[in-house]
Design a protein around this motif. Structure first.
Motif, PDB file in Angstrom:
ATOM      1  N   GLN A 451      -4.768 -10.565  -2.161  1.00  0.00           N
ATOM      2  CA  GLN A 451      -5.626  -9.461  -2.547  1.00  0.00           C
ATOM      3  C   GLN A 451      -5.621  -8.366  -1.488  1.00  0.00           C
ATOM      4  OE1 GLN A 451      -9.464 -10.833  -3.696  1.00  0.00           O
ATOM      5  NE2 GLN A 451      -9.870  -9.027  -4.910  1.00  0.00           N
ATOM      6  N   VAL A 452      -5.752  -8.808  -0.256  1.00  0.00           N
ATOM      7  CA  VAL A 452      -5.846  -7.835   0.830  1.00  0.00           C
ATOM      8  C   VAL A 452      -4.499  -7.164   1.056  1.00  0.00           C
ATOM      9  CG1 VAL A 452      -6.177  -7.646   3.312  1.00  0.00           C
ATOM     10  CG2 VAL A 452      -7.813  -8.899   1.947  1.00  0.00           C
ATOM     11  N   GLN A 454      -2.502  -6.205  -0.969  1.00  0.00           N
ATOM     12  CA  GLN A 454      -2.306  -5.084  -1.883  1.00  0.00           C
ATOM     13  C   GLN A 454      -3.067  -3.848  -1.431  1.00  0.00           C
ATOM     14  OE1 GLN A 454      -3.173  -6.439  -5.834  1.00  0.00           O
ATOM     15  NE2 GLN A 454      -1.220  -7.522  -5.946  1.00  0.00           N
ATOM     16  N   LEU A 455      -3.964  -4.062  -0.515  1.00  0.00           N
ATOM     17  CA  LEU A 455      -4.732  -2.924  -0.007  1.00  0.00           C
ATOM     18  C   LEU A 455      -4.029  -2.253   1.159  1.00  0.00           C
ATOM     19  CD1 LEU A 455      -8.287  -4.491  -0.052  1.00  0.00           C
ATOM     20  CD2 LEU A 455      -7.444  -2.708  -1.542  1.00  0.00           C
ATOM     21  N   THR A 457      -1.759  -0.045   3.083  1.00  0.00           N
ATOM     22  CA  THR A 457      -1.012   1.172   2.757  1.00  0.00           C
ATOM     23  C   THR A 457      -0.455   1.773   4.031  1.00  0.00           C
ATOM     24  OG1 THR A 457      -3.016   2.474   2.941  1.00  0.00           O
ATOM     25  CG2 THR A 457      -2.406   1.728   0.742  1.00  0.00           C
ATOM     26  N   ASP A 463      -5.733   7.126   2.264  1.00  0.00           N
ATOM     27  CA  ASP A 463      -6.008   6.385   1.048  1.00  0.00           C
ATOM     28  C   ASP A 463      -7.477   6.034   0.914  1.00  0.00           C
ATOM     29  OD1 ASP A 463      -3.568   6.547   0.077  1.00  0.00           O
ATOM     30  OD2 ASP A 463      -3.021   4.438   0.310  1.00  0.00           O
ATOM     31  N   ASP A 464      -8.118   5.917   2.024  1.00  0.00           N
ATOM     32  CA  ASP A 464      -9.546   5.624   1.985  1.00  0.00           C
ATOM     33  C   ASP A 464     -10.314   6.874   2.388  1.00  0.00           C
ATOM     34  OD1 ASP A 464     -11.641   3.930   1.469  1.00  0.00           O
ATOM     35  OD2 ASP A 464     -11.800   3.240   3.535  1.00  0.00           O
ATOM     36  N   GLY A 497      -8.169   0.756   4.817  1.00  0.00           N
ATOM     37  CA  GLY A 497      -9.410   1.492   5.044  1.00  0.00           C
ATOM     38  C   GLY A 497     -10.575   0.579   4.775  1.00  0.00           C
ATOM     39  N   LEU A 498     -11.508   0.543   5.694  1.00  0.00           N
ATOM     40  CA  LEU A 498     -12.620  -0.393   5.549  1.00  0.00           C
ATOM     41  C   LEU A 498     -13.834   0.237   4.897  1.00  0.00           C
ATOM     42  CD1 LEU A 498     -12.462  -2.295   8.914  1.00  0.00           C
ATOM     43  CD2 LEU A 498     -11.453  -2.887   6.731  1.00  0.00           C
ATOM     44  N   GLY A 499     -13.745   1.544   4.662  1.00  0.00           N
ATOM     45  CA  GLY A 499     -14.880   2.178   4.017  1.00  0.00           C
ATOM     46  C   GLY A 499     -16.040   2.346   4.967  1.00  0.00           C
ATOM     47  N   LEU A 545      -2.141 -10.987  -8.826  1.00  0.00           N
ATOM     48  CA  LEU A 545      -3.534 -11.202  -9.236  1.00  0.00           C
ATOM     49  C   LEU A 545      -3.960 -10.185 -10.277  1.00  0.00           C
ATOM     50  CD1 LEU A 545      -5.309 -11.881  -5.861  1.00  0.00           C
ATOM     51  CD2 LEU A 545      -4.715 -13.530  -7.598  1.00  0.00           C
ATOM     52  N   GLY A 546      -3.027  -9.524 -10.866  1.00  0.00           N
ATOM     53  CA  GLY A 546      -3.389  -8.469 -11.796  1.00  0.00           C
ATOM     54  C   GLY A 546      -2.929  -7.144 -11.253  1.00  0.00           C
ATOM     55  N   THR A 548      -3.542  -3.154 -10.257  1.00  0.00           N
ATOM     56  CA  THR A 548      -4.570  -2.197  -9.886  1.00  0.00           C
ATOM     57  C   THR A 548      -4.462  -0.939 -10.715  1.00  0.00           C
ATOM     58  OG1 THR A 548      -3.071  -1.576  -8.141  1.00  0.00           O
ATOM     59  CG2 THR A 548      -4.989  -2.874  -7.520  1.00  0.00           C
ATOM     60  N   TYR A 553      -1.911  -1.011 -17.976  1.00  0.00           N
ATOM     61  CA  TYR A 553      -2.715  -1.920 -18.783  1.00  0.00           C
ATOM     62  C   TYR A 553      -2.374  -1.713 -20.257  1.00  0.00           C
ATOM     63  CZ  TYR A 553      -6.831  -4.476 -20.299  1.00  0.00           C
ATOM     64  OH  TYR A 553      -7.675  -5.377 -20.889  1.00  0.00           O
TER      65      TYR A 553
END
Lengths: 947, 96
Positions: A451-452, A454-455, A457, A463-464, A497-499, A545-546, A548, A553
């Motif tokens: 999951q991570v 894919q984050l 970049t 990006d964030d 990016g951690l936001g 995992l799907g 984004t 879709y």
């Protein structure tokens, strides 16, 4: 109760008969003949034996001590009445008959002691089932276990019970007296009493046993007596002997059972609840007192037993509670202090509960700490009792006790609720724990990694961007040290990016660290694989995992607008129009060609030597709103790029990089400068393209951001253009709508635009003007007067504001003359130039002074102004401010003109404020403040005006 | 990634999530992931009478794909910044 079918009434019947004086002789004696006719053979079935303990049981084993003889030797009158039923002379006679045989052994022993043989029996005689039986029933043996016997035994003791209670009260009193003395001594005394009581009870039990023994003896004596009678009068046949023996056995058996029953009774009796028994008349006889004492002891012990039981239960509950609390502590991680507090509360509540349950000892306060140290149960109860009694003596009204009780109840209920909640929670956790460890930690890590990953970049900040910038803005707004990118970076490029920064959440922080490690690992692994395979390995996890991206879709609705981003020649326009329509894009694509055509025409005209050739002048149509918006989007892109570059600005020491960056940055800024079209000639269009760009809200807003990147010279140029084209601004052109009182959408929109303008564009003007020299200001004012219709401009808030800004700057220069350096010092020429310009403006504005006020303008437009309206005062305020600044520069001969033209307005305000026409205090203050603002500039005050 | 980024700033704020099954859930946003799966706490369903099965539900995890709209608290969204972020994303076609 028959044994082997014999009628066990026989003995009793015989006795009765004997007592009636009947001669057994007269009755036929049943003959039991074994082996003869009618013999049932049961005699052979009898089991002889088990007589080993007979001697011991019947006192044949040795001399019996006297220590059980507590009641003394005195004969009792009660006994006499009971004794009467047994013909004593007969008894004596039979007992002493040497022919009687072994059963008389005991009798012979007890007789020499000089104690009347029945004296001990008599003690119990009236309660004994044996003695009672003849009176209540003609049947002897069945009475042993019958309820009658039971009741007979119990009823006197119930009477005692009642009496015992009274005595317990006395005891209580004693204790109370003792309680006033030293506590330890009292404790000792208590223990002594207890010991005594225990001893007494033991003695009592012993005596009971003795009495039972004696009862048995008497029974035997009776039998012996009967036997003797029969033996003396008839020769006893063997069968009869056997029968006797059988009966004896029967009796013995019954006796054993009776003993059991008695013991059981005693137990039951002790466990019985203390219901108040009927009052018994207290007789002062020593035996009665003895009884009473015994009963009292019993009762006290019963009480104590009960108290102990209650206490045990409570102790158990308390321990359970404690245990639960401990568990809750472990599970919920409660604060230790809190839990201790709760424990103390619980204990206090419990102590009160105990006291409540101990109905005899009234509730009293017990120190909280009491329950904390462990005290052995028995002494503790006593201690509690005495202490509570003492405290009760010391004070504590029933009301207080009641409140205490209520408090305790409340606490108990609270504790119960908490407990219930905790239990439910625990149950839920237990229920959910079924799914514990369904996934191993490595499973979870694996998923997290995918999951991570894919984050990750290349440009985490970009990006964030929103979250990064937002948190930065928030931080700067909260006054925290800003500029700290919440970004995880991995080596060269790539990161997450951690936001928004978490608010001191340690758990989250540690989770972040964990994630960082994991992601670093996966990124490194990916790199290695990349090197190995020579391909982008992250693709292998893509979509694991799907997805984004929503576009892929399958269930997504088909796009109605198929936009080809390459349809437009202008890439910057392409994305802007992409979401509008293809047609628009085509139009946009066509437009530059038109421009090109116009340009060609211009070039042709120039070539033809057109009059306009000297200037770079193309009179073209003003920008349409769409064009303006497109341009603004371009500007935004540039601004964003510039801002990003500004953030990435390398240190100047790093020359190579700095130069490269500077070139890039300058290129962006130059492009921006071109895009804002400031350099387009003033007459290019009306409104000027730059002014057109300032019309949309976002154009106004972006100016502030643009200003940061432009040089001073560029800004001055921009300001000059702005001042020259000031009346073209939308806020000036549409300001007339503000002079109406209708609450329309347009008005609201204009107001919004004006506010934005004042907050953005005017701020930019102020920032530039605040460093301007007097000469520049003079030039700007001259331009303003030259290119704009100042009387009209002055009737708009935006216009009024810009003039005020210029005048204020001059005032600042005038006041700071002493501190200015040589270079900044305005020359006399500048000063005279300024004065000239001012005079010119004064002349222009003189006729419209009253019209500077929105309120006046509204009146002239025919609006009926409400007599008092704070909104109007607020609207008038900029005008007053302007006039105040204006008046500062007014020459002495100009001031009377100013005052003269504004006289009415001033008076109107002052009078309405002072005469009390204005109800609102705030509004009155506002009116006076407005007027004073102006008057003080002239050295006057509203206080001087007498209405 | 933009919307993900926006939602990241909205954690611990009250949002209303409208689902494609016309269920409208208001709650405190606890977390989002890149699929825009949403975790809500302390939820309240609009028109609760029509959805009695949601009465006892206090928190929920919503799969991102079933979300139709999310109503954001206006005071916690910097519209201009959002515009800029959109421009950034738009300016970078590779991210689309």
């Amino acid at each position: 109760m028959s044994f082997f079918g014999f009628d066990d009434n026989n003995l009793e019947n015989d006795r009765q008969r004997f007592l009636r004086g009947e001669q057994p002789n007269n009755q036929p004696i049943p003959e039991y003949t074994w082996g003869a006719e009618g013999y049932d053979g049961l005699g052979d079935a009898l089991q002889e034996g088990g007589d080993d303990l007979n001697d011991e049981t019947f006192g044949g084993s040795g001399p019996v001590g006297k220590d059980f003889d507590f009641s003394g030797t005195s004969g009792q009158p009660e006994y006499q009445s009971a004794e009467n039923q047994h013909p004593a002379p007969h008894n004596e006679l039979k007992y002493h008959d040497p022919l009687l045989g072994p059963p008389s052994q005991h009798q012979q022993q007890s007789a020499p002691k000089g104690i009347p043989p029945n004296s001990l029996e008599s003690l119990w005689d009236d309660k004994s089932p044996f003695s009672a039986l003849p009176r209540t029933s003609s049947r002897a043996s069945p009475g042993y276990g019958s309820p009658i016997g039971y009741n007979r035994l119990e009823s006197p003791s119930q009477g005692m019970n009642r009496n015992g209670m009274r005595n317990a009260g006395d005891l209580d009193g004693e204790i109370r007296i003792l309680a006033q003395q030293n506590r330890e001594r009292e404790m000792a005394a208590q223990r002594q009493i207890l010991l005594q009581q225990q001893q007494q009870q033991e003695e009592y039990l012993l005596r009971q046993q003795e009495q039972e023994l004696r009862l048995r003896e008497r029974e035997q004596q009776q039998q012996n007596y009967l036997q003797e009678q029969e033996r003396r009068r008839y020769l006893l046949q063997q069968e009869q002997m056997r029968q006797q023996e059988l009966q004896q056995r029967d009796l013995r058996h019954d006796l054993m059972r009776q003993r059991e029953r008695e013991l059981l009774q005693q137990q039951q009796y002790q466990q019985q609840t203390r219901t108040p028994p009927p009052r018994m008349l207290a007789s002062p006889s020593p035996r009665f007192l003895e009884h009473q004492r015994q009963m009292q002891i019993i009762q006290y012990q019963q009480e104590r037993q009960q108290a102990l039981r209650v206490q045990e239960l409570q102790e158990q509950v308390r321990m359970e509670n404690l245990e639960r609390q401990m568990r809750a502590q472990q599970i919920g991680g409660h604060q230790r202090q809190l839990s201790n507090h709760t424990m103390a509360e619980l204990q206090a509540a419990q102590a009160q509960l105990e006291r409540r349950q101990r109905s005899q000892s009234p509730a009293a306060r017990l120190p909280l700490g009491e329950g904390l140290h462990y005290v052995p149960q028995q002494p503790r109860t006593l201690a509690d009792i005495t202490q509570s009694d003492m405290l009760r003596d010391l004070g504590g009204t029933p009301a207080e006790q009641e409140t205490l009780r209520m408090e305790a109840m409340r606490k108990i209920v609270e504790a119960e609720k908490l407990e219930e909640k905790r239990r439910r929670r625990a149950a839920k956790i237990a229920h959910m724990s079924r799914y514990n460890d369904l996934m191993t930690q490595s499973d979870k890590d694996f998923i997290t990694r995918i999951q991570v990953s894919q984050l990750v970049t290349q440009d985490p900040y970009a990006d964030d961007f929103y979250a990064q910038a937002y948190s930065q803005i928030m931080r700067s707004r909260m006054g925290l040290p800003g500029h700290d990118e919440r970004v995880l970076k991995f080596g060269a490029g790539g990161g997450i990016g951690l936001g928004v920064a978490p608010k001191g959440n340690h758990r989250r922080q540690s989770a972040m660290q964990k994630m960082q490690q994991q992601v670093e690992r996966i990124v490194n692994n990916a790199r290695r694989r990349e090197e190995e395979k020579g391909m982008h390995s992250l693709h292998s996890l893509q979509g694991a995992l799907g997805k984004t991206s929503g576009r892929s879709y399958k269930a997504a609705p088909r796009q109605l607008l198929q936009v080809d981003p390459n349809a437009s020649t202008s890439p910057s326009l392409a994305h802007a129009t992409a979401h509008i329509s293809k047609q628009d894009a085509a139009d946009d694509a066509a437009r530059p060609k038109e421009d090109a055509g116009a340009e060609a025409a211009r070039l042709g005209r120039e070539a033809l030597g057109d009059a306009a050739h000297a200037t770079d002048f193309v009179n073209r149509d003003p920008l349409t709103q769409k064009e303006a918006l497109h341009t603004l989007e371009d500007i935004h892109d540039l601004v964003l790029r510039a801002e990003q570059l500004k953030q990435e600005e390398p240190p100047e020491e790093d020359e190579e990089q700095y130069v490269a960056w500077d070139i890039e940055y300058s290129a962006i800024v130059d492009k921006m400068w071109l895009t804002v079209k400031v350099m387009a000639p003033i007459a290019t269009s009306d409104p000027h393209p730059f002014i057109s760009l300032l019309m949309p809200m976002k154009g106004k807003r972006v100016l502030l951001r643009l200003a940061r990147h432009f040089t001073n010279q560029q800004m001055l140029t921009m300001l000059t253009l702005l001042v020259a084209c000031y009346s073209q601004l939308d806020v000036v052109r549409t300001s007339a709508i503000l002079d109406t009182l209708e609450d329309t959408k347009e008005r609201a929109e204009v107001e919004r635009q004006l506010h934005t303008f004042l907050a953005t564009v005017l701020q930019v003007i102020v920032s530039v003007v605040s460093n301007a020299s007097l000469r520049l200001i003079t030039g700007l004012l001259g331009l303003l007067l030259d290119k704009n219709d100042v009387p009209t401009l002055a009737q708009t808030e935006a216009g009024l504001s810009v003039i005020t800004v210029l005048l204020a700057r001059v005032e600042v220069i005038k006041q700071s003359l002493s501190t200015l350096t040589e270079e900044e010092m305005p020359t006399p020429d500048d000063a005279s130039q300024w004065q000239m310009m001012y005079d010119h403006m004064f002349e222009l504005l003189t006729p419209v002074f009253p019209l500077l006020f929105p309120s006046t303008r509204m009146l002239t437009r025919g609006y009926q102004l409400p007599p008092s309206n704070p909104v109007i005062d607020a609207l008038d305020r900029p005008a007053w401010q302007f006039l105040a600044t204006f008046a500062l520069h007014a020459a002495p001969e100009q001031q009377p003109i100013l005052v003269q033209s504004l006289r009415e307005k001033v008076l109107e305000n002052v009078i309405s404020a002072k005469k009390g026409w204005v109800a609102d205090e705030e509004e009155r203050a506002a009116k006076l403040a407005n007027v004073d603002l102006f008057l003080q500039a002239l050295g006057l005050s509203s206080a001087l005006i007498e209405p | 990634m933009l919307i993900f980024s926006v939602f990241k700033t909205l954690t611990d704020q009250q949002v209303t999530v409208e689902l494609k099954n016309d269920l409208s859930i208001t709650g405190v946003l606890k977390s989002v992931d890149q699929f825009l799966n949403i975790r809500l706490d302390n939820i309240q369903v609009l028109d609760a009478a029509r959805h009695p099965h949601m009465m006892a539900v206090k928190n929920c995890f919503i799969r991102g794909s079933v979300v139709r709209y999310v109503q954001l608290p206006a005071e916690h969204v910097d519209t201009q910044l959002l515009e800029d972020a959109t421009r950034r994303e738009a300016a970078n076609p590779s991210k689309r």
